[in-house]
Design a protein around this motif. Structure first.
Motif, PDB file in Angstrom:
ATOM      1  N   ILE A  90      31.980  18.349  91.072  1.00 11.31           N
ATOM      2  CA  ILE A  90      31.214  18.322  89.826  1.00 11.31           C
ATOM      3  C   ILE A  90      31.905  19.248  88.841  1.00 11.31           C
ATOM      4  O   ILE A  90      32.105  20.426  89.129  1.00 11.31           O
ATOM      5  CB  ILE A  90      29.764  18.827  90.046  1.00 11.31           C
ATOM      6  N   HIS A  91      32.274  18.710  87.687  1.00  8.17           N
ATOM      7  CA  HIS A  91      32.841  19.565  86.639  1.00  8.17           C
ATOM      8  C   HIS A  91      31.737  19.999  85.704  1.00  8.17           C
ATOM      9  O   HIS A  91      30.962  19.179  85.228  1.00  8.17           O
ATOM     10  CB  HIS A  91      33.915  18.818  85.863  1.00  8.17           C
ATOM     11  N   THR A  92      31.666  21.287  85.435  1.00  7.67           N
ATOM     12  CA  THR A  92      30.572  21.803  84.614  1.00  7.67           C
ATOM     13  C   THR A  92      30.918  21.831  83.132  1.00  7.67           C
ATOM     14  O   THR A  92      30.105  22.268  82.325  1.00  7.67           O
ATOM     15  CB  THR A  92      30.195  23.235  85.060  1.00  7.67           C
ATOM     16  N   MET A 102      21.805  19.008  86.340  1.00  6.34           N
ATOM     17  CA  MET A 102      23.214  18.801  86.703  1.00  6.34           C
ATOM     18  C   MET A 102      23.324  18.565  88.209  1.00  6.34           C
ATOM     19  O   MET A 102      24.116  17.737  88.668  1.00  6.34           O
ATOM     20  CB  MET A 102      24.052  20.017  86.296  1.00  6.34           C
ATOM     21  N   GLN A 105      22.236  15.005  88.994  1.00  4.08           N
ATOM     22  CA  GLN A 105      23.311  14.055  88.671  1.00  4.08           C
ATOM     23  C   GLN A 105      24.341  14.002  89.801  1.00  4.08           C
ATOM     24  O   GLN A 105      24.810  12.931  90.188  1.00  4.08           O
ATOM     25  CB  GLN A 105      24.010  14.453  87.367  1.00  4.08           C
TER      26      GLN A 105
END
Lengths: 223, 223
Positions: A90-92, A102, A105
């Motif tokens: 997961i890229h924040t 988030m 997702q």
């Protein structure tokens, strides 16, 4: 002088909304029979190495997956993938933490039907991740010996929010001034119920104890 | 999957306002003949120990003071004070970084008339402090050997914004898998102009080199 910076209202409402959302996500995890463990620490304390050791120890006992959160790179998810552990990155987008939405997702993308335990490796940071409830069932933090025994004094919220404190890199204890008693004293001052497990992800010492803790908590949750 | 989280507009305007404010603060520092050095790193990389060694090395060469920023405790300012270094503690009230206005409040409280060099020890965090220009003249980050050589890959912005990278705890290099070449490669990929100095704040190795760098930069600025 001890100048206090006021907490601005907009921040407060962000927290409140997130807390409600995190509770909803926990409910959803309960219905899906998935135990979500939120793993937090400083950069370089050994989160990924610990997860690799855990994946090996839990093989055949708990169906485990990993969600790696990072600002930018995909180094950790690649490492897990190579070791045969189902994982996503997961890229924040520059953010220093994950909130419940988030995390949701990430979980939807990961898929919740084929896992009993999903570990969320949060962004390496002792401040913001502790402020945002991700919706995880339990929170765990790693403190590595070289970081020093004063971390519970300096990052109180991290220790207040964690159910489990894992002290990593105990194989290098002889080379550092690390006062276990002092560290435990402040950790328990912040959180009298915190459990503490000492490990070396490198040598494998203590990994069985950690694996047992996680298996027990997972089975408790998924019933 | 690589899910990008959108940067919200309100955040962007916060950054823009802060950048302008940081430029104003630098101008003020120039007029007051004060060199402000912003020191950033993970928790436990050895910021305070390095500053103690530097204060000793720079004695009689540069008039140095320290502003310690922390979420909550006053451990670091007390340590500096005990060592005879003029210092104040700034509490961020839960925030994981300092912006230019918070830095200015600290500087006014500290007093700028009796210092040539003020080091701002930022909150231990590799993400947010790199996003907020404090108004410092130069930025320096410490990476300690036990954190691992992959930090420039994982926290690119920190390395882009820093003029100097100090690699600390080189006395324990034999006990860790730390690939210097790999680390330098990625640090320079992010920032071709970054300078790198290897030290052990514990044994004193490399401290003279670091002290020379800081003295030179301070004299350049205050003229």
């Amino acid at each position: 002088m001890e100048k206090e910076v006021r907490v601005i209202e907009v921040k407060r409402s962000i927290f409140e909304d997130n807390n409600k959302d995190a509770d909803r996500l926990r409910q959803e995890l309960k219905e899906k029979n998935v135990f979500l463990l939120n793993l937090m620490s400083s950069p370089g304390s050994g989160k990924t190495t610990t997860l690799l050791a855990l994946a090996k120890a839990l093989k055949g006992r708990v169906k485990m997956g990993v969600m790696e959160a990072d600002i930018d790179s995909a180094v950790d998810a690649e490492t897990m993938q190579e070791a045969g552990v189902k994982s996503i990155q997961i890229h924040t987008g520059g953010m220093c933490h994950l909130d419940a939405d988030m995390t949701r997702q990430g979980l939807y993308e990961f898929g919740m039907d084929d896992a009993e335990l999903i570990v969320l490796e949060n962004v390496g940071n002792l401040v913001c991740p502790a402020e945002f409830d991700t919706g995880a069932v339990k929170n765990m933090t790693i403190l590595s010996v070289p970081e020093g025994d004063d971390k519970p004094q300096k990052y109180p919220l991290m220790y207040e929010t964690c159910d489990l404190l894992v002290v990593n890199k105990i194989d290098v204890l002889p080379y550092f001034d690390f006062d276990k008693d002092n560290m435990e004293k402040y950790a328990k001052l912040r959180n009298p119920n915190i459990e503490i497990i000492y490990i070396s992800a490198k040598t494998g010492e203590g990994i069985d104890k950690l694996a047992n803790w996680i298996e027990k908590e997972t089975k408790n949750w998924i019933g």
